[in-house]
Design a protein around this motif. Structure first.
Motif, short mmCIF file in Angstrom:
data_model
loop_
_atom_site.label_atom_id
_atom_site.label_comp_id
_atom_site.label_asym_id
_atom_site.label_seq_id
_atom_site.Cartn_x
_atom_site.Cartn_y
_atom_site.Cartn_z
N HIS A 34 0.85 -1.20 0.00
CA HIS A 34 0.00 0.00 0.00
C HIS A 34 0.89 1.25 0.00
CE1 HIS A 34 -3.88 2.01 0.82
NE2 HIS A 34 -3.19 2.83 1.61
N ASP A 36 0.86 5.28 0.06
CA ASP A 36 0.04 6.45 0.38
C ASP A 36 0.64 7.69 -0.26
OD1 ASP A 36 -2.11 5.50 2.11
OD2 ASP A 36 -0.50 4.90 3.46
N HIS A 67 -2.76 4.50 -3.21
CA HIS A 67 -3.86 5.27 -2.63
C HIS A 67 -3.57 6.75 -2.85
CE1 HIS A 67 -6.09 6.40 1.39
NE2 HIS A 67 -6.68 6.89 0.32
N MET A 69 -4.22 10.39 -2.46
CA MET A 69 -4.90 11.43 -1.67
C MET A 69 -4.46 12.77 -2.22
SD MET A 69 -4.36 9.53 1.98
CE MET A 69 -3.08 8.46 1.30
N ASP A 176 -8.73 0.99 5.82
CA ASP A 176 -7.46 1.70 5.93
C ASP A 176 -7.49 2.71 7.08
OD1 ASP A 176 -5.02 2.89 5.44
OD2 ASP A 176 -5.60 3.84 3.55
ZN ZN Z 1 -3.87 4.59 2.60
#
Ligand code: ZN
Ligand code: DX5
Length: 218
Positions: A34, A36, A67, A69, A176
């Motif tokens: 994962h 971020d 992921h 953001m 998450d």
């Molecule tokens: Zn995340």
């Protein structure tokens, strides 16, 4: 029932040695990695971008569960795809046109995820259930690792699982934020089948990541 998958977040790893951290996670039994990505605008923190992901790509064949953001996200999707992402998850609030962003990710041959912030209702993504590969349910407000799991989000996970079963949909339910060895079973029972974890995997049991991955899965 699908096997529970673990997606360790490298956010809690040693940033001076991310390649090695990823290799260690692979050896410890991680199912994916994962990543971020934060922009200091959609969330109040900054992390890494496509060049870092590209340079990490050679350290593992595990899927990169990226992921995003970042906002506006659409114009960066191709860069993250080219860098070696396998799953690209975006937040619906971060794009002008959710459908266009989903289509772009799919046209690049990647899996597509939509993420729900703690205050974002399931309704916002309901028109896309047939087109996506996963829903990433945030169990903290995104921006930082090491936060406390928000218990009331369990209802959202259960609601999502109910919709998924009733309509016989195929998307994964990934959770998450604040996942630990006390709430892993609760989120799995609620319907999650992929667990993201940073702090627990890297810090519990004196950093025994293999043990922590195994414990989270069961
Ligand atoms: Zn995340
Ligand atoms: C939060 C990130 C999470 C975070 C999880 O914005 O999306 O992936 O790294 O970290 P822990 O497991 O420490 O809550």
């Amino acid at each position: 029932m699908k096997k529970i998958q673990i997606s360790p977040s490298i956010l809690a790893g040693d940033f001076s040695n991310l390649g090695l951290e990823i290799k260690r996670l692979e050896q410890a039994g991680a199912d994916m990695i994962h990543v971020d990505v934060m922009d200091g605008h959609f969330v109040p923190n900054l992390t890494i971008g496509p060049p870092v992901i590209k340079s990490l790509r050679r350290y593992t064949d595990l899927p990169f569960d990226v992921h995003l953001m970042i906002s506006p996200v659409h114009k960066y999707i191709k860069n993250f795809s080219d860098a070696g992402s396998d799953i690209i998850t975006i937040h619906p609030e971060a794009t002008e046109n959710i459908k266009n962003s989903i289509n772009l990710i799919k046209s690049l041959g990647k899996k597509v995820g939509l993420s729900l912030n703690p205050d974002t209702p399931i309704d916002i993504i309901k028109n896309y259930f047939n087109e996506i590969d996963l829903v990433l349910v945030m169990t903290v407000y995104p921006g930082f690792g090491g936060q406390k799991f928000i218990t009331k989000i369990l209802d959202k996970i259960k609601d999502l699982k109910k919709i998924k079963d009733e309509k016989k949909l195929n998307f994964d339910i990934e959770v998450d934020g604040g996942i630990n060895l006390n709430n892993n079973n609760t989120v799995i029972k609620a319907g999650a089948n992929i667990l993201v974890s940073g702090t627990t995997i890297f810090k519990e049991n004196n950093g025994d990541i293999k043990k922590n991955i195994e414990l989270l899965r069961t």
